[in-house]
Write a protein that holds these residues in place. Sequence first.
Motif, PDB file in Angstrom:
ATOM      1  N   ALA A   1       0.839  -1.201   0.000  1.00 40.44           N
ATOM      2  CA  ALA A   1       0.000   0.000   0.000  1.00 40.44           C
ATOM      3  C   ALA A   1       0.874   1.251   0.000  1.00 40.44           C
ATOM      4  O   ALA A   1       0.597   2.211  -0.732  1.00 40.44           O
ATOM      5  N   ALA A   2       1.932   1.239   0.790  1.00 36.47           N
ATOM      6  CA  ALA A   2       2.850   2.377   0.826  1.00 36.47           C
ATOM      7  C   ALA A   2       3.558   2.548  -0.515  1.00 36.47           C
ATOM      8  O   ALA A   2       3.706   3.667  -1.018  1.00 36.47           O
ATOM      9  N   GLN A   3       3.961   1.443  -1.096  1.00 36.30           N
ATOM     10  CA  GLN A   3       4.635   1.472  -2.395  1.00 36.30           C
ATOM     11  C   GLN A   3       3.700   2.050  -3.456  1.00 36.30           C
ATOM     12  O   GLN A   3       4.092   2.905  -4.252  1.00 36.30           O
ATOM     13  N   GLN A   4       2.462   1.596  -3.455  1.00 32.35           N
ATOM     14  CA  GLN A   4       1.492   2.088  -4.429  1.00 32.35           C
ATOM     15  C   GLN A   4       1.196   3.569  -4.200  1.00 32.35           C
ATOM     16  O   GLN A   4       1.106   4.343  -5.150  1.00 32.35           O
ATOM     17  N   GLY A   5       1.050   3.968  -2.951  1.00 35.94           N
ATOM     18  CA  GLY A   5       0.785   5.376  -2.644  1.00 35.94           C
ATOM     19  C   GLY A   5       1.913   6.276  -3.105  1.00 35.94           C
ATOM     20  O   GLY A   5       1.684   7.344  -3.683  1.00 35.94           O
ATOM     21  N   ALA A   6       3.136   5.853  -2.858  1.00 41.38           N
ATOM     22  CA  ALA A   6       4.286   6.640  -3.284  1.00 41.38           C
ATOM     23  C   ALA A   6       4.345   6.719  -4.809  1.00 41.38           C
ATOM     24  O   ALA A   6       4.575   7.797  -5.383  1.00 41.38           O
ATOM     25  N   THR A   7       4.109   5.606  -5.474  1.00 40.06           N
ATOM     26  CA  THR A   7       4.128   5.578  -6.938  1.00 40.06           C
ATOM     27  C   THR A   7       3.062   6.512  -7.515  1.00 40.06           C
ATOM     28  O   THR A   7       3.328   7.244  -8.479  1.00 40.06           O
TER      29      THR A   7
END
Length: 86
Positions: free
Chosen positions: A13-19
């Motif tokens: 979720a953090a990876q997707q949010g940052a992307t």
Amino acid sequence: MPYNKDKQQSFQAAQQGATQAFDVYENIVKDRADYGSQLKHLKEEVNEAYQQITNALENSSETQRQRLEQYQSDLQRIVSEVNQTE
């Protein structure tokens, strides 16, 4: 196993949010009439990404922590660049 699954889900979720925040930043066009609304959208995405990263850091592995801290650094760079152009 549920702990590891939660850890992986929070990291993703953090990876997707940052992307998503990076994508919004890359697509901002300063000369467009809706630049202000683009900045507002970017701010929302960055804030959401920061929250997701904070949540993921609570139970991340060392490898994930390094990546999450890099995301935080990259997001901070975006915030700084945007603040300099305003």
